[in-house]
Motif scaffolding. Sequence first.
Motif, PDB file in Angstrom:
ATOM      1  N   HIS A 111       0.913  -1.214   0.103  1.00 27.18           N
ATOM      2  CA  HIS A 111      -0.028  -0.030  -0.045  1.00 27.18           C
ATOM      3  C   HIS A 111       0.843   1.128  -0.033  1.00 27.18           C
ATOM      4  N   ARG A 112       0.220   2.334  -0.738  1.00 24.60           N
ATOM      5  CA  ARG A 112       1.138   3.558  -0.530  1.00 24.60           C
ATOM      6  C   ARG A 112       0.074   4.478  -0.269  1.00 24.60           C
ATOM      7  N   THR A 113       0.507   5.318   0.720  1.00 27.78           N
ATOM      8  CA  THR A 113      -0.296   6.757   0.962  1.00 27.78           C
ATOM      9  C   THR A 113       0.424   7.473   2.078  1.00 27.78           C
ATOM     10  N   PRO A 114       0.384   8.798   1.885  1.00 24.73           N
ATOM     11  CA  PRO A 114       1.102   9.752   2.919  1.00 24.73           C
ATOM     12  C   PRO A 114       0.329   9.918   4.023  1.00 24.73           C
ATOM     13  N   GLU A 115      -0.812   9.379   4.172  1.00 24.45           N
ATOM     14  CA  GLU A 115      -1.831   9.611   5.255  1.00 24.45           C
ATOM     15  C   GLU A 115      -1.861   8.235   6.187  1.00 24.45           C
ATOM     16  N   SER A 116      -0.451   7.988   6.923  1.00 20.38           N
ATOM     17  CA  SER A 116      -0.602   6.672   7.807  1.00 20.38           C
ATOM     18  C   SER A 116      -1.873   6.563   8.656  1.00 20.38           C
ATOM     19  N   GLY A 117      -2.475   7.736   9.470  1.00 25.41           N
ATOM     20  CA  GLY A 117      -3.524   7.651  10.236  1.00 25.41           C
ATOM     21  C   GLY A 117      -4.693   7.092   9.440  1.00 25.41           C
ATOM     22  N   GLU A 118      -5.078   7.854   8.076  1.00 24.51           N
ATOM     23  CA  GLU A 118      -5.947   7.297   7.346  1.00 24.51           C
ATOM     24  C   GLU A 118      -5.978   5.887   6.769  1.00 24.51           C
ATOM     25  N   LEU A 119      -4.812   5.493   6.742  1.00 27.33           N
ATOM     26  CA  LEU A 119      -4.484   4.244   6.264  1.00 27.33           C
ATOM     27  C   LEU A 119      -4.567   3.149   7.612  1.00 27.33           C
ATOM     28  N   ALA A 120      -4.480   3.582   8.627  1.00 24.01           N
ATOM     29  CA  ALA A 120      -4.569   2.842   9.956  1.00 24.01           C
ATOM     30  C   ALA A 120      -5.880   2.544  10.090  1.00 24.01           C
ATOM     31  N   GLU A 121      -6.760   3.588  10.123  1.00 21.64           N
ATOM     32  CA  GLU A 121      -8.386   3.594  10.454  1.00 21.64           C
ATOM     33  C   GLU A 121      -8.613   2.349   9.268  1.00 21.64           C
ATOM     34  N   ALA A 122      -8.508   2.602   8.135  1.00 21.46           N
ATOM     35  CA  ALA A 122      -9.047   1.678   6.928  1.00 21.46           C
ATOM     36  C   ALA A 122      -8.528   0.124   7.188  1.00 21.46           C
ATOM     37  N   TYR A 123      -7.311   0.101   7.779  1.00 20.33           N
ATOM     38  CA  TYR A 123      -7.175  -1.477   8.294  1.00 20.33           C
ATOM     39  C   TYR A 123      -7.657  -1.797   9.628  1.00 20.33           C
ATOM     40  N   ARG A 124      -8.020  -0.767  10.350  1.00 22.30           N
ATOM     41  CA  ARG A 124      -8.994  -1.341  11.516  1.00 22.30           C
ATOM     42  C   ARG A 124     -10.392  -1.695  10.952  1.00 22.30           C
ATOM     43  N   ARG A 125     -10.880  -1.054  10.126  1.00 21.37           N
ATOM     44  CA  ARG A 125     -12.085  -1.342   9.573  1.00 21.37           C
ATOM     45  C   ARG A 125     -11.992  -2.803   8.767  1.00 21.37           C
ATOM     46  N   ALA A 126     -10.903  -2.931   7.897  1.00 19.28           N
ATOM     47  CA  ALA A 126     -10.545  -4.098   7.242  1.00 19.28           C
ATOM     48  C   ALA A 126     -10.322  -5.646   8.274  1.00 19.28           C
ATOM     49  N   ALA A 127      -9.881  -5.161   9.353  1.00 20.33           N
ATOM     50  CA  ALA A 127      -9.574  -6.295  10.433  1.00 20.33           C
ATOM     51  C   ALA A 127     -11.005  -6.702  10.983  1.00 20.33           C
ATOM     52  N   GLU A 128     -12.005  -5.633  11.045  1.00 20.62           N
ATOM     53  CA  GLU A 128     -13.040  -6.128  11.520  1.00 20.62           C
ATOM     54  C   GLU A 128     -13.938  -7.170  10.521  1.00 20.62           C
ATOM     55  N   LEU A 129     -13.504  -6.866   9.211  1.00 23.35           N
ATOM     56  CA  LEU A 129     -14.202  -7.733   8.100  1.00 23.35           C
ATOM     57  C   LEU A 129     -13.501  -9.076   8.218  1.00 23.35           C
ATOM     58  N   LEU A 130     -12.282  -9.010   8.494  1.00 24.42           N
ATOM     59  CA  LEU A 130     -11.410 -10.242   8.459  1.00 24.42           C
ATOM     60  C   LEU A 130     -11.723 -11.212   9.568  1.00 24.42           C
ATOM     61  N   ALA A 131     -12.105 -10.696  10.812  1.00 20.19           N
ATOM     62  CA  ALA A 131     -12.323 -11.466  11.920  1.00 20.19           C
ATOM     63  C   ALA A 131     -13.052 -12.593  11.494  1.00 20.19           C
ATOM     64  N   GLY A 132     -12.563 -13.906  11.874  1.00 16.80           N
ATOM     65  CA  GLY A 132     -13.391 -15.047  11.942  1.00 16.80           C
ATOM     66  C   GLY A 132     -13.268 -15.844  10.798  1.00 16.80           C
ATOM     67  N   THR A 133     -12.301 -15.101   9.634  1.00 14.87           N
ATOM     68  CA  THR A 133     -12.295 -15.575   8.199  1.00 14.87           C
ATOM     69  C   THR A 133     -11.446 -17.197   8.379  1.00 14.87           C
ATOM     70  N   ASP A 134     -11.993 -17.899   7.734  1.00  8.58           N
ATOM     71  CA  ASP A 134     -11.451 -19.548   7.927  1.00  8.58           C
ATOM     72  C   ASP A 134     -10.212 -19.641   7.427  1.00  8.58           C
ATOM     73  N   GLY A 135      -9.185 -20.020   8.083  1.00 13.61           N
ATOM     74  CA  GLY A 135      -7.854 -20.219   7.616  1.00 13.61           C
ATOM     75  C   GLY A 135      -6.971 -18.955   7.638  1.00 13.61           C
ATOM     76  N   LEU A 136      -7.410 -17.810   7.845  1.00 13.17           N
ATOM     77  CA  LEU A 136      -6.501 -16.799   8.275  1.00 13.17           C
ATOM     78  C   LEU A 136      -6.038 -16.904   9.774  1.00 13.17           C
ATOM     79  N   LEU A 137      -4.544 -17.030   9.820  1.00 12.05           N
ATOM     80  CA  LEU A 137      -4.164 -17.210  11.135  1.00 12.05           C
ATOM     81  C   LEU A 137      -3.796 -15.903  11.704  1.00 12.05           C
TER      82      LEU A 137
END
Length: 113
Positions: free
Chosen positions: A14-40
Amino acid sequence: MNAAAPGVRVLVYHRTPESGELAEAYRRAAELLAGTDGLLRHELLRSPGDRELHVLVMDWADRDAFTGWERALRHAHHPSPLRRYQDRSRPGGHYEIHLLVSRDGSTPCESSP
């Protein structure tokens, strides 16, 4: 992870000058990834030499788990909050797949093609 089903590490750039914005997007993505079969596990890293470069590291139980998740994501039209930050200008593509060969320098794991 075991020798019969080699582990898979996926690196998504990923590439962005806005680390805070990316960190927030990652937090939201992590919620979507929670419980994904096979994701360790997954984590977001930032390069110390290039503050705009970030790498999402995802460890999967096996390649089938990753490809199944990827197929479902495509079917859902890629709803990830991180998608807009993917570094699609990167030579070779915005992600890489790596198969586990050996852990801790011990007995090699079998790898699939």
